[in-house]
Design a protein around this motif. Sequence first.
Motif, short mmCIF file in Angstrom:
data_model
loop_
_atom_site.label_atom_id
_atom_site.label_comp_id
_atom_site.label_asym_id
_atom_site.label_seq_id
_atom_site.Cartn_x
_atom_site.Cartn_y
_atom_site.Cartn_z
N PRO A 31 0.85 -1.19 0.00
CA PRO A 31 0.00 0.00 0.00
C PRO A 31 0.89 1.24 0.00
CG PRO A 31 0.01 -1.07 2.16
CD PRO A 31 0.71 -1.98 1.21
N PRO A 32 0.49 2.23 -0.78
CA PRO A 32 1.35 3.37 -0.95
C PRO A 32 1.43 4.26 0.29
CG PRO A 32 -0.77 3.73 -2.04
CD PRO A 32 -0.80 2.36 -1.46
N ARG A 33 0.52 4.04 1.23
CA ARG A 33 0.49 4.95 2.38
C ARG A 33 0.31 4.16 3.67
NH1 ARG A 33 -4.09 4.29 3.45
NH2 ARG A 33 -5.76 3.60 2.08
N VAL A 34 0.43 4.86 4.74
CA VAL A 34 0.25 4.24 6.04
C VAL A 34 -1.19 3.76 6.16
CG1 VAL A 34 0.32 4.65 8.52
CG2 VAL A 34 1.97 5.78 7.02
N PRO A 35 -1.40 2.53 6.57
CA PRO A 35 -2.77 1.99 6.63
C PRO A 35 -3.60 2.66 7.71
CG PRO A 35 -1.22 0.47 7.65
CD PRO A 35 -0.40 1.56 7.02
N THR A 36 -4.89 2.76 7.47
CA THR A 36 -5.79 3.37 8.45
C THR A 36 -6.74 2.31 8.99
OG1 THR A 36 -7.58 3.85 6.92
CG2 THR A 36 -5.75 5.43 7.01
N LEU A 37 -7.52 2.75 9.92
CA LEU A 37 -8.54 1.88 10.50
C LEU A 37 -9.39 1.27 9.41
CD1 LEU A 37 -10.94 2.73 13.37
CD2 LEU A 37 -9.25 0.93 13.15
N ALA A 38 -9.73 2.08 8.43
CA ALA A 38 -10.61 1.62 7.36
C ALA A 38 -9.97 0.47 6.59
CB ALA A 38 -10.93 2.78 6.42
N ASP A 39 -8.67 0.53 6.39
CA ASP A 39 -7.98 -0.55 5.69
C ASP A 39 -8.09 -1.85 6.48
OD1 ASP A 39 -7.13 1.21 3.69
OD2 ASP A 39 -5.40 1.83 4.88
N VAL A 40 -7.88 -1.72 7.76
CA VAL A 40 -7.98 -2.90 8.62
C VAL A 40 -9.40 -3.45 8.55
CG1 VAL A 40 -7.84 -3.75 10.98
CG2 VAL A 40 -6.18 -2.06 10.18
N ALA A 41 -10.36 -2.55 8.67
CA ALA A 41 -11.77 -2.96 8.66
C ALA A 41 -12.09 -3.70 7.36
CB ALA A 41 -12.66 -1.74 8.81
N ALA A 42 -11.63 -3.15 6.26
CA ALA A 42 -11.91 -3.76 4.96
C ALA A 42 -11.32 -5.17 4.91
CB ALA A 42 -11.31 -2.89 3.86
N ARG A 43 -10.09 -5.28 5.32
CA ARG A 43 -9.42 -6.58 5.26
C ARG A 43 -10.08 -7.61 6.17
NH1 ARG A 43 -4.79 -9.98 6.05
NH2 ARG A 43 -3.94 -10.23 3.96
#
Lengths: 342, 342
Positions: free
Chosen positions: A6-18
């Motif tokens: 991922p090009p950027r630091v992951p956010t809560l939303a990324d975690v949630a999606a995964r």
Amino acid sequence: MDGPPPPRVPTLADVAARAGVSTATVSRCLNAPDRVQKDTRDRILEAVKHLGYSPNFGARALAAKRTDTIGAIIPTMDNSIFARGLQAFQTALVDHGMTLLLASSSYRRDLEETQIRTLVARGADGLLLIGHDRDPALYDFLARHTVPVLVSWVFDPTQPRPSVGFDNRQAMAEMTHRVLAQGHRRLATISGYTSDNDRTRDRVAGVRDAMAEVPDCAPLNVVETRYGIETGARAFAQILAKTPETTAVICGNDLLALGAMRQARTMGLRVPQDISITGFDDMEIAVIADPPLTTVRVPHGDMGRQAASMLTEMVRSGTTPDTVALPCEIMERGSLGPAPRS
Amino acid sequence: MDGPPPPRVPTLADVAARAGVSTATVSRCLNAPDRVQKDTRDRILEAVKHLGYSPNFGARALAAKRTDTIGAIIPTMDNSIFARGLQAFQTALVDHGMTLLLASSSYRRDLEETQIRTLVARGADGLLLIGHDRDPALYDFLARHTVPVLVSWVFDPTQPRPSVGFDNRQAMAEMTHRVLAQGHRRLATISGYTSDNDRTRDRVAGVRDAMAEVPDCAPLNVVETRYGIETGARAFAQILAKTPETTAVICGNDLLALGAMRQARTMGLRVPQDISITGFDDMEIAVIADPPLTTVRVPHGDMGRQAASMLTEMVRSGTTPDTVALPCEIMERGSLGPAPRS
DNA sequence: TCGCACTATGCAAGCGCTTACATTGCGATT
DNA sequence: AATCGCAATGTAAGCGCTTGCATAGTGCGA
């Protein structure tokens, strides 16, 4: 296997999606794990680890209105006295999940004030301060920002604020008793500056308290100076110039005492045969000084640890704890001896 | 005159309303004053003062993606060596508009790692670390979070990271030269633990460097121990047990040296007539030890101040400065004397 | 007098997270 | 079988600030 990172630091939303859940669940999982089911939690934790997620500090602070950060303002780190207490404080803070924001005031009231405001602006949830002496407006300011304050290094139950510390006055009185018990009646004191500093004031007051109980004491010769070895040496010379009959010099801290001892030696005086010298703090070197320094052992470590617990509790629960007194111990060593026959 | 005080901490919007401008203008006024007209600015500033406004830290951090906070992790504050550098660092940081987030590792690699991650999670914009020795994965982590790192207390231009410090190896070599110049050929060293610690390693290496230039040296007796007075004393006893012919003990820091001197006295050895002892750091007490301690003066203050400037610059501009070397100075005092005739 | 460049200001979209409230699903109760 | 309570999760509204872009105002050259 994986696609491009991922090009950027992951956010809560990324975690949630995964993990296939909502951000709310992830947030709960991280802040109150028992509020989500075990398998959901496992899935989320896996995602967190996989993505290397770590919460964004600003966002959390903004939303939660807390930073889990404690500010401390000490006069100086330059001498190990405060540094030791601070070390214990910081370590204990970490154990409580808090982080230390640190500033020093160089013993200057105006600087301290600025630093207090800065630390509050930087989001400190609570503050550790040394001593009570301070502009009331500052305490108002802190109250308005609902920043709890814990005062340390002193014990004064008459103050409105909670504190954790020791009774400077009583400790010094006790030390003075020991000096008087050795037959000394012509005392002098080298003190740190007493303006804006309740600790130094209390220590001098302690000396006077003890002397007041003995009828035949000569008046106390007090010299105020900055804390330090050099300044201690100079103050000692000053004392002997003014009251050469002095047989014991009670110093406001160990540095001053060490300086005084050096100066005594320089002037050809033997410690303790010709003159006794005592310190305050029980720094590590007190015991290897020659002669070893009689001094007051201050409970740095306990103070720091207790302060950390109390402040954390204050911040988390909003309560105000009782003031705590910690005991000091007089360390009688070679630098205090019987008064010489005059 | 005024109505009831606002029930809550004022926000940008409150200031904007009172000044009759938009929040954008207020924000600009506070962050880039020259981008708003003088009279608007005055009006805003008046409102700020009147309301006692102070920006919300979390919100600012979230929106601006910076905290103006620098993290530092030092091995310990317990002894004044790091504390002094830190004092200078913190003071200089304040001058640059930065605040210090502090943690200590107790010389433990695992703890240091945790602390680094914590400080980054707490939003540190940059990090000051002591020494280079560290898991590469950690440096990756920092790079990924784009947190600039400045290493201090060492000088090693071969390392990929910028640093500000002094050359431990060369300084110790220089000290050893002085010792050798006094005719000593049977040397011993009391060192701090060298695993995970490039500074201690470099210092021992420095001793060997200097010895390598002199043909008739006995093999170096090295004892590793924790830094401290007590441990220094024990190490000294150990050395004399194993190599009683030792005439000079080169210590990795002043605390060790002080302990060694005490132990020497206990064992009936005169310093420096029977045995010479040297330290490293030039703590304040080095000069009042008896005899005064020959040691290496480390540029704590300069290092701290420089580190503050460099890190601030790194954070603000995203540049990477060149590694900076600061000079040490050998303080020759009474504890080093000519080698005794055997 | 018109248009242009430029400055001062406003508008509004986020920044990433927490949390009050709403929804869902399921077993227990009647 | 209908109802209720509760646990687990989702929805979405902010938290207070910064900043890219849009807009209005101003002075100046042509």
